[in-house]
Write an enzyme that holds these catalytic residues in place. Structure first.
Site, PDB file in Angstrom:
ATOM      1  N   TYR A 166       0.803  -1.156   0.156  1.00  0.00           N
ATOM      2  CA  TYR A 166      -0.007   0.157  -0.017  1.00  0.00           C
ATOM      3  C   TYR A 166       0.777   1.117  -0.114  1.00  0.00           C
ATOM      4  O   TYR A 166       0.454   2.005  -0.825  1.00  0.00           O
ATOM      5  CB  TYR A 166      -0.892  -0.042   1.233  1.00  0.00           C
ATOM      6  CG  TYR A 166      -1.934   1.274   1.452  1.00  0.00           C
ATOM      7  CD1 TYR A 166      -2.937   1.184   0.594  1.00  0.00           C
ATOM      8  CD2 TYR A 166      -1.687   2.171   2.406  1.00  0.00           C
ATOM      9  CE1 TYR A 166      -3.670   2.179   0.539  1.00  0.00           C
ATOM     10  CE2 TYR A 166      -2.686   3.101   2.509  1.00  0.00           C
ATOM     11  CZ  TYR A 166      -3.637   3.152   1.643  1.00  0.00           C
ATOM     12  OH  TYR A 166      -4.736   4.049   1.893  1.00  0.00           O
ATOM     13  N   ASP A 294       3.390  -1.151  12.500  1.00  0.00           N
ATOM     14  CA  ASP A 294       2.333  -0.278  12.746  1.00  0.00           C
ATOM     15  C   ASP A 294       2.845   1.081  13.369  1.00  0.00           C
ATOM     16  O   ASP A 294       3.631   1.162  14.179  1.00  0.00           O
ATOM     17  CB  ASP A 294       1.526  -0.863  14.024  1.00  0.00           C
ATOM     18  CG  ASP A 294       0.341  -0.293  13.969  1.00  0.00           C
ATOM     19  OD1 ASP A 294      -0.699  -1.027  13.834  1.00  0.00           O
ATOM     20  OD2 ASP A 294      -0.005   0.561  14.678  1.00  0.00           O
TER      21      ASP A 294
HETATM   22  P1  NAD Z   1     -12.721   1.908   0.457  1.00  0.00           P
HETATM   23  O1  NAD Z   1     -12.172   0.811   0.361  1.00  0.00           O
HETATM   24  O2  NAD Z   1     -14.303   2.164   0.955  1.00  0.00           O
HETATM   25  O3  NAD Z   1     -12.982   2.554  -1.070  1.00  0.00           O
HETATM   26  C1  NAD Z   1     -11.867   2.202  -2.065  1.00  0.00           C
HETATM   27  C2  NAD Z   1     -12.849   1.820  -3.426  1.00  0.00           C
HETATM   28  O4  NAD Z   1     -11.930   1.341  -4.211  1.00  0.00           O
HETATM   29  C3  NAD Z   1     -13.876   0.623  -2.938  1.00  0.00           C
HETATM   30  O5  NAD Z   1     -15.010   0.774  -3.511  1.00  0.00           O
HETATM   31  C4  NAD Z   1     -13.139  -0.678  -3.964  1.00  0.00           C
HETATM   32  O6  NAD Z   1     -14.012  -1.623  -4.311  1.00  0.00           O
HETATM   33  C5  NAD Z   1     -12.558   0.092  -4.948  1.00  0.00           C
HETATM   34  N1  NAD Z   1     -11.509  -0.496  -5.704  1.00  0.00           N
HETATM   35  C6  NAD Z   1     -10.420  -1.155  -4.964  1.00  0.00           C
HETATM   36  N2  NAD Z   1      -9.517  -1.807  -5.846  1.00  0.00           N
HETATM   37  C7  NAD Z   1     -10.197  -1.425  -7.184  1.00  0.00           C
HETATM   38  C8  NAD Z   1      -9.914  -1.673  -8.550  1.00  0.00           C
HETATM   39  N3  NAD Z   1      -8.654  -2.447  -9.061  1.00  0.00           N
HETATM   40  N4  NAD Z   1     -10.656  -1.376  -9.611  1.00  0.00           N
HETATM   41  C9  NAD Z   1     -11.765  -0.543  -9.218  1.00  0.00           C
HETATM   42  N5  NAD Z   1     -12.088  -0.454  -7.922  1.00  0.00           N
HETATM   43  C10 NAD Z   1     -11.097  -0.745  -6.867  1.00  0.00           C
HETATM   44  O7  NAD Z   1     -11.616   3.140   0.946  1.00  0.00           O
HETATM   45  P2  NAD Z   1     -11.845   4.422   1.406  1.00  0.00           P
HETATM   46  O8  NAD Z   1     -11.702   4.719   2.717  1.00  0.00           O
HETATM   47  O9  NAD Z   1     -13.058   5.238   0.607  1.00  0.00           O
HETATM   48  O10 NAD Z   1     -10.731   5.088   0.429  1.00  0.00           O
HETATM   49  C11 NAD Z   1     -10.689   5.732  -0.789  1.00  0.00           C
HETATM   50  C12 NAD Z   1      -9.511   6.184  -1.213  1.00  0.00           C
HETATM   51  O11 NAD Z   1      -8.656   7.226  -0.029  1.00  0.00           O
HETATM   52  C13 NAD Z   1      -8.449   5.016  -1.352  1.00  0.00           C
HETATM   53  O12 NAD Z   1      -7.503   5.134  -2.338  1.00  0.00           O
HETATM   54  C14 NAD Z   1      -7.407   5.242  -0.039  1.00  0.00           C
HETATM   55  O13 NAD Z   1      -6.136   4.772  -0.345  1.00  0.00           O
HETATM   56  C15 NAD Z   1      -7.581   6.754   0.235  1.00  0.00           C
HETATM   57  N6  NAD Z   1      -7.317   7.018   1.735  1.00  0.00           N
HETATM   58  C16 NAD Z   1      -8.236   6.602   2.514  1.00  0.00           C
HETATM   59  C17 NAD Z   1      -8.185   6.926   3.799  1.00  0.00           C
HETATM   60  C18 NAD Z   1      -9.058   6.806   5.071  1.00  0.00           C
HETATM   61  O14 NAD Z   1      -8.843   7.010   6.213  1.00  0.00           O
HETATM   62  N7  NAD Z   1     -10.248   6.313   4.655  1.00  0.00           N
HETATM   63  C19 NAD Z   1      -6.801   7.281   4.363  1.00  0.00           C
HETATM   64  C20 NAD Z   1      -5.664   7.467   3.639  1.00  0.00           C
HETATM   65  C21 NAD Z   1      -6.079   7.340   2.070  1.00  0.00           C
HETATM   66  N1  UDP Z   2      -5.852  -1.085  16.136  1.00  0.00           N
HETATM   67  C1  UDP Z   2      -6.258  -1.584  17.252  1.00  0.00           C
HETATM   68  N2  UDP Z   2      -7.281  -2.249  17.456  1.00  0.00           N
HETATM   69  C2  UDP Z   2      -8.049  -2.569  16.345  1.00  0.00           C
HETATM   70  C3  UDP Z   2      -7.900  -2.070  15.020  1.00  0.00           C
HETATM   71  C4  UDP Z   2      -6.742  -1.358  15.164  1.00  0.00           C
HETATM   72  O1  UDP Z   2      -5.779  -1.197  18.326  1.00  0.00           O
HETATM   73  O2  UDP Z   2      -9.068  -3.423  16.401  1.00  0.00           O
HETATM   74  C5  UDP Z   2      -4.751  -0.068  16.103  1.00  0.00           C
HETATM   75  C6  UDP Z   2      -3.632  -0.512  14.942  1.00  0.00           C
HETATM   76  O3  UDP Z   2      -2.701  -1.218  15.464  1.00  0.00           O
HETATM   77  C7  UDP Z   2      -3.247   1.028  14.571  1.00  0.00           C
HETATM   78  C8  UDP Z   2      -4.494   2.268  14.791  1.00  0.00           C
HETATM   79  O4  UDP Z   2      -5.278   1.385  15.707  1.00  0.00           O
HETATM   80  O5  UDP Z   2      -2.189   1.410  15.680  1.00  0.00           O
HETATM   81  C9  UDP Z   2      -5.157   2.423  13.558  1.00  0.00           C
HETATM   82  O6  UDP Z   2      -5.358   1.184  12.734  1.00  0.00           O
HETATM   83  P1  UDP Z   2      -6.241   1.176  11.306  1.00  0.00           P
HETATM   84  O7  UDP Z   2      -6.166  -0.201  10.908  1.00  0.00           O
HETATM   85  O8  UDP Z   2      -7.564   2.084  11.668  1.00  0.00           O
HETATM   86  O9  UDP Z   2      -5.183   2.282  10.404  1.00  0.00           O
HETATM   87  P2  UDP Z   2      -3.818   2.664  10.130  1.00  0.00           P
HETATM   88  O10 UDP Z   2      -3.595   3.912  10.452  1.00  0.00           O
HETATM   89  O11 UDP Z   2      -2.950   1.777  10.823  1.00  0.00           O
HETATM   90  O12 UDP Z   2      -3.578   2.597   8.670  1.00  0.00           O
END
Ligand code: NAD
Ligand code: UDP
Length: 344
Positions: A166, A294
């Site tokens: 990732y 982590d």
């Molecule tokens: P999510 O998993 O709910 O959404 C991702 C979507 O992408 C899903 O609908 C999934 O089915 C689709 N997808 C995955 N692989 C695919 C592929 N090969 N082709 C087409 N569709 C595909 O996650 P989210 O939280 O909504 O995240 C959306 C974006 O934001 C992601 O790129 C993620 O890396 C980024 N992001 C999210 C967070 C967060 O905390 N939510 C943090 C950092 C970055």
């Molecule tokens: N974590 C936890 N319990 C859970 C799930 C996650 O203590 O049931 C912790 C995890 O180890 C990390 C933080 O919560 O330190 C955030 O985890 P998450 O998977 O939400 O996202 P990250 O920021 O690590 O991508």
């Protein structure tokens, strides 16, 4: 959702005085996911023509079912690692599994999604002269040695660990965006998203907020990984969506990367205690092993977002959690399933 008036052409809508500066054809890859579905909803409401592209790996059609009857909404089931030809003005490139459990399910597919998926999305942007925004992540900073993290910090990522599919995938995606920008003049934006939560997050994504709320509401022990002293900064989805849209529509000379997140920093133990308080659950905290690599702490420096986008979050963790808990109480957990096995 009431979308009766959205059947018009852009010209007709403009003529009828809808409150819009401009009507765009907007592609949201990953549009059926947690964040993507909220972006689609907002663009449909604003009257844009929206294409939601998703392979439903970590989401389901129900996230956008309320938009299906809107004439300005189109859903395409497609894997972003495969080429597709579409005509659009703006692309929000979100397709990628985001939760550690989801992206580690098939790590090779995850990195392909970030790299090949970005090349395909950038190809559309180049061909159509569309503006394109990458949903990158705070994970590009890895386990940071600089705190809080400014965009200038180059990070501390383990390139061979379980999170690398990732982290390195997103880092490569950022590289591709900048190279298409420099070499082909593609109009790009890069947003580094910090932990975001809210209604419609997948209840079984294994992320800390969904785990804790689901555990509390179902009377299960709350699983703290490690001693719970690691920190995260949690942003409510409405704040996040606003920040992303401002970045897309901001000045062309500010391509990013820009951090979008809430600088309020909490330990995981503090989060667990707040979820217990807000749900009134009678549950215990139990410790589980800390996953490899982590990050020990994470908090965005949002000075750039404030300066260039006039953006900062407005929803406190307490308020956002209360709304999220309410949503979890309203859903039927049996309607959600773990990621679809996908070995492409
Ligand atoms: P999510 O998993 O709910 O959404 C991702 C979507 O992408 C899903 O609908 C999934 O089915 C689709 N997808 C995955 N692989 C695919 C592929 N090969 N082709 C087409 N569709 C595909 O996650 P989210 O939280 O909504 O995240 C959306 C974006 O934001 C992601 O790129 C993620 O890396 C980024 N992001 C999210 C967070 C967060 O905390 N939510 C943090 C950092 C970055
Ligand atoms: N974590 C936890 N319990 C859970 C799930 C996650 O203590 O049931 C912790 C995890 O180890 C990390 C933080 O919560 O330190 C955030 O985890 P998450 O998977 O939400 O996202 P990250 O920021 O690590 O991508």
């Amino acid at each position: 959702m009431n979308c009766r008036h959205f059947g018009k052409t852009g010209q007709e809508r403009a003529h009828r005085g809808y409150q819009m500066a401009e009507i765009n054809r907007i592609l949201v890859t990953g549009g059926a996911g947690f964040l993507g579905s909220h972006m689609c909803e907002r663009f449909v409401k604003e009257g844009h023509d929206v294409i939601c592209l998703d392979n439903f790996f970590t989401s389901q059609k129900s996230n956008v079912a309320h938009l299906l009857d809107c004439p300005n909404f189109e859903l395409i089931r497609h894997d972003v690692t495969l080429p597709i030809f579409l005509e659009v003005d703006q692309i929000y490139h979100l397709a990628c599994p985001a939760a550690p459990g989801h992206y580690q399910f098939n790590p090779i597919k995850t990195i392909k999604t970030s790299v090949v998926g970005s090349i395909n999305a950038l190809g559309i942007a180049k061909r159509c002269a569309a503006k394109i925004l990458l949903a990158s992540t705070s994970e590009v900073y890895g386990d940071p040695e600089v705190h809080p993290q400014p965009e200038s910090y180059r990070g501390n990522v383990n390139p061979i660990g379980p999170r690398a599919c990732y982290d390195e995938g997103k880092r490569a995606a950022e590289t591709l965006f900048m190279d298409y920008h420099r070499m082909n003049q593609v109009n790009v934006r890069i947003v580094r998203i910090f932990n975001t939560y809210g209604p419609r997050m997948h209840p079984y994504d294994g992320r800390v907020v969904s785990n804790f709320i689901r555990q509390a509401l179902t009377g299960k022990d709350i699983t703290i990984f490690g001693d719970g002293s690691q920190t995260r900064a949690f942003c409510y989805r409405d704040d996040l969506v606003e920040g992303i849209i401002r970045m897309m529509n901001g000045p062309d000379d500010f391509v990013g990367p820009v951090n979008i997140g809430n600088p309020g920093e909490f330990t995981i133990r503090e989060l667990a205690e707040l979820v217990i308080e807000l749900t009134g659950a009678q549950v215990k905290l139990v410790q589980r092993p800390l996953p490899a690599d982590d990050p020990t702490r994470r908090r965005p420096d949002i000075a750039l977002a404030k300066k260039h986008l006039d953006w900062q979050p407005t929803v406190t963790l307490r308020e956002g959690l209360a709304k999220t808990i309410q949503w979890f109480q309203s859903i039927d957990l049996s309607h959600y399933r773990p990621p679809t096995p996908n070995f492409v």
